[in-house]
Design an enzyme around this catalytic site. Sequence first.
Site, PDB file in Angstrom:
ATOM      1  N   ARG A 142       0.946  -1.190   0.196  1.00 41.66           N
ATOM      2  CA  ARG A 142      -0.071  -0.067  -0.159  1.00 41.66           C
ATOM      3  C   ARG A 142       0.933   1.228   0.051  1.00 41.66           C
ATOM      4  NH1 ARG A 142      -1.776  -3.581   4.196  1.00 41.66           N
ATOM      5  NH2 ARG A 142      -3.706  -4.363   3.822  1.00 41.66           N
ATOM      6  N   LYS A 149      -1.287  -2.664   8.111  1.00 42.66           N
ATOM      7  CA  LYS A 149      -2.354  -1.758   9.032  1.00 42.66           C
ATOM      8  C   LYS A 149      -2.248  -2.479  10.508  1.00 42.66           C
ATOM      9  CE  LYS A 149      -5.832  -1.453   5.439  1.00 42.66           C
ATOM     10  NZ  LYS A 149      -7.141  -1.382   4.867  1.00 42.66           N
ATOM     11  N   HIS A 191      -3.854   2.173  -6.085  1.00 42.10           N
ATOM     12  CA  HIS A 191      -4.027   0.973  -5.602  1.00 42.10           C
ATOM     13  C   HIS A 191      -4.326  -0.124  -6.859  1.00 42.10           C
ATOM     14  CE1 HIS A 191      -5.781  -1.621  -2.285  1.00 42.10           C
ATOM     15  NE2 HIS A 191      -6.846  -1.956  -3.176  1.00 42.10           N
ATOM     16  N   ARG A 226      -1.562  -2.498  -6.635  1.00 39.86           N
ATOM     17  CA  ARG A 226      -1.608  -3.388  -5.729  1.00 39.86           C
ATOM     18  C   ARG A 226      -2.515  -4.452  -6.326  1.00 39.86           C
ATOM     19  NH1 ARG A 226      -1.009  -4.636  -0.273  1.00 39.86           N
ATOM     20  NH2 ARG A 226      -3.057  -5.207   1.074  1.00 39.86           N
ATOM     21  N   HIS A 280      -3.163  -9.335   4.420  1.00 42.14           N
ATOM     22  CA  HIS A 280      -4.517  -9.260   4.618  1.00 42.14           C
ATOM     23  C   HIS A 280      -4.889 -10.312   6.071  1.00 42.14           C
ATOM     24  CE1 HIS A 280      -5.576  -8.446   0.143  1.00 42.14           C
ATOM     25  NE2 HIS A 280      -5.510  -7.437   0.740  1.00 42.14           N
ATOM     26  N   TYR A 296      -9.533 -11.385  -5.289  1.00 42.73           N
ATOM     27  CA  TYR A 296      -8.736 -10.967  -6.412  1.00 42.73           C
ATOM     28  C   TYR A 296      -9.000 -12.414  -7.261  1.00 42.73           C
ATOM     29  CZ  TYR A 296      -6.685  -7.060  -4.010  1.00 42.73           C
ATOM     30  OH  TYR A 296      -6.453  -5.912  -3.535  1.00 42.73           O
TER      31      TYR A 296
END
Length: 184
Positions: free
Chosen positions: A33, A57, A126, A129, A152, A161
């Site tokens: 990211r 994150k 994005h 990604r 994730h 995806y």
Amino acid sequence: MQDELSTAKTQFKMCICLRNCTILELLFSTGIRIGELTSINIEDINMEERTLLIFGKGRKERLLYLSNNDVLNKLIKWIQMREFFEPTTKALFVNKYGNRLSIYSVENIFYKYRDLSKINKTSTPHFLRHTFATLLLDNGADLRAVQEILGHSNISTTQIYTEVSTERKKEVLIKFNPRNSFQL
């Protein structure tokens, strides 16, 4: 005096170009990211191991391998040229004042090159990604491995995806399957 000024402008432009190219290469070749990219510090890179320590994150750490030699070489060159900006921070990517690049700066870099290359005007950073993840899956990567690479926490986020990947496989089979042209 004029020659020195001209040389400095040329070197400045070369440094900016290399920085921007390295940014785009890292985004595309690792799927990180832009917030993760802007938070990379020099000490987060291990050149011998070819790894980047990424803080995702929630400051969740993951280690990414730089598998492409061209990307690694650009990164090495950028780190050497980075000193031209007299960095005031440990940030990998700095602006012309030597300060850490912001997320907005990276977005502006992406938009500049997007517009110059005349690709889809709705593309965002994005998309790099998303493209990275989709291509990994299209090329046979394991869903669980892609989850880890992207950082994730939930596999269902990564499964988004696979839907794109499945759609692409459908298109390819409709267009290229030799059985489609046989009449029995």
